[in-house]
Design an enzyme around this catalytic site. Sequence first.
Site, mmCIF file in Angstrom:
data_model
loop_
_atom_site.group_PDB
_atom_site.id
_atom_site.type_symbol
_atom_site.label_atom_id
_atom_site.label_comp_id
_atom_site.label_asym_id
_atom_site.label_seq_id
_atom_site.Cartn_x
_atom_site.Cartn_y
_atom_site.Cartn_z
ATOM 1 N N TYR A 1 21.631 57.962 54.163
ATOM 2 C CA TYR A 1 20.764 58.244 53.013
ATOM 3 C C TYR A 1 19.769 57.135 53.170
ATOM 4 O O TYR A 1 18.867 57.057 52.222
ATOM 5 C CB TYR A 1 21.681 57.916 51.760
ATOM 6 C CG TYR A 1 22.519 59.299 51.671
ATOM 7 C CD1 TYR A 1 21.927 60.431 50.830
ATOM 8 C CD2 TYR A 1 23.877 59.391 51.778
ATOM 9 C CE1 TYR A 1 22.810 61.613 50.730
ATOM 10 C CE2 TYR A 1 24.618 60.290 51.826
ATOM 11 C CZ TYR A 1 23.989 61.512 51.035
ATOM 12 O OH TYR A 1 24.679 62.476 50.796
ATOM 13 N N PHE B 1 32.767 59.572 57.422
ATOM 14 C CA PHE B 1 33.460 60.639 56.585
ATOM 15 C C PHE B 1 34.500 61.168 57.683
ATOM 16 O O PHE B 1 34.186 61.413 58.795
ATOM 17 C CB PHE B 1 32.234 61.963 56.700
ATOM 18 C CG PHE B 1 31.236 61.676 55.777
ATOM 19 C CD1 PHE B 1 31.281 62.157 54.493
ATOM 20 C CD2 PHE B 1 30.120 60.729 56.035
ATOM 21 C CE1 PHE B 1 30.309 61.945 53.323
ATOM 22 C CE2 PHE B 1 28.995 60.716 55.031
ATOM 23 C CZ PHE B 1 29.220 61.286 53.717
ATOM 24 N N ILE C 1 23.062 65.662 55.251
ATOM 25 C CA ILE C 1 22.433 64.305 56.043
ATOM 26 C C ILE C 1 22.438 64.611 57.383
ATOM 27 O O ILE C 1 23.102 65.562 57.973
ATOM 28 C CB ILE C 1 23.168 63.036 55.827
ATOM 29 C CG1 ILE C 1 24.629 63.237 55.978
ATOM 30 C CG2 ILE C 1 22.782 62.795 53.938
ATOM 31 C CD1 ILE C 1 25.168 61.873 55.837
ATOM 32 N N TYR D 1 36.436 66.932 53.623
ATOM 33 C CA TYR D 1 35.888 65.741 53.669
ATOM 34 C C TYR D 1 36.311 64.529 52.968
ATOM 35 O O TYR D 1 36.449 64.721 51.819
ATOM 36 C CB TYR D 1 34.339 65.583 54.117
ATOM 37 C CG TYR D 1 33.643 65.857 52.837
ATOM 38 C CD1 TYR D 1 33.294 64.390 51.996
ATOM 39 C CD2 TYR D 1 33.191 66.930 52.285
ATOM 40 C CE1 TYR D 1 32.556 64.720 50.852
ATOM 41 C CE2 TYR D 1 32.756 67.060 50.826
ATOM 42 C CZ TYR D 1 32.366 65.870 50.268
ATOM 43 O OH TYR D 1 31.695 66.130 48.997
ATOM 44 N N PHE E 1 33.618 57.035 48.191
ATOM 45 C CA PHE E 1 32.444 57.579 47.157
ATOM 46 C C PHE E 1 32.439 59.112 46.920
ATOM 47 O O PHE E 1 31.824 59.465 46.278
ATOM 48 C CB PHE E 1 31.028 57.168 47.571
ATOM 49 C CG PHE E 1 30.712 57.600 49.051
ATOM 50 C CD1 PHE E 1 30.302 58.779 49.327
ATOM 51 C CD2 PHE E 1 31.019 56.933 50.208
ATOM 52 C CE1 PHE E 1 29.768 59.495 50.322
ATOM 53 C CE2 PHE E 1 30.447 57.261 51.400
ATOM 54 C CZ PHE E 1 29.893 58.614 51.521
ATOM 55 N N ASP E 2 33.181 59.846 47.756
ATOM 56 C CA ASP E 2 33.383 61.220 47.512
ATOM 57 C C ASP E 2 34.308 61.998 48.264
ATOM 58 O O ASP E 2 34.918 61.379 49.425
ATOM 59 C CB ASP E 2 31.790 61.961 47.764
ATOM 60 C CG ASP E 2 31.658 63.352 47.320
ATOM 61 O OD1 ASP E 2 32.764 63.701 46.465
ATOM 62 O OD2 ASP E 2 30.770 64.049 47.849
#
Length: 108
Positions: free
Chosen positions: A83, A100, A57, A27, A37-38
């Site tokens: 979140y 994502f 999540i 991902y 962010f990731d």
Amino acid sequence: MGVTVETLAPGDGVNFPKKGDKVTIHYVGTLADGTKFDSSRDRGKPFETVIGEGRVIKGWDEGVPQLSIGQKAILRITPDYGYGARGAGGVIPANADLNFEVELLKIN
């Protein structure tokens, strides 16, 4: 509100994860403005988790079971399925829409 799935590349159309299945996924997570962010891809190691049991999540728990093995898609997740008001880790602001890009590699 929730999660929508936008397919980028189809999967096998046969094998879909069910609640309680362990899945392996690559991902890349971005904010609505495109800020990354990731990324499991950047780390060079796919992410493994059990799906449908609240370990990730809600957007993942509801979005990933819609994917079949090999499918690549974008999960577009609203804050109530992400979140929420708390944000996360100082990198995801409160009430953020998340995207994502995911690829379901296997169901373990």
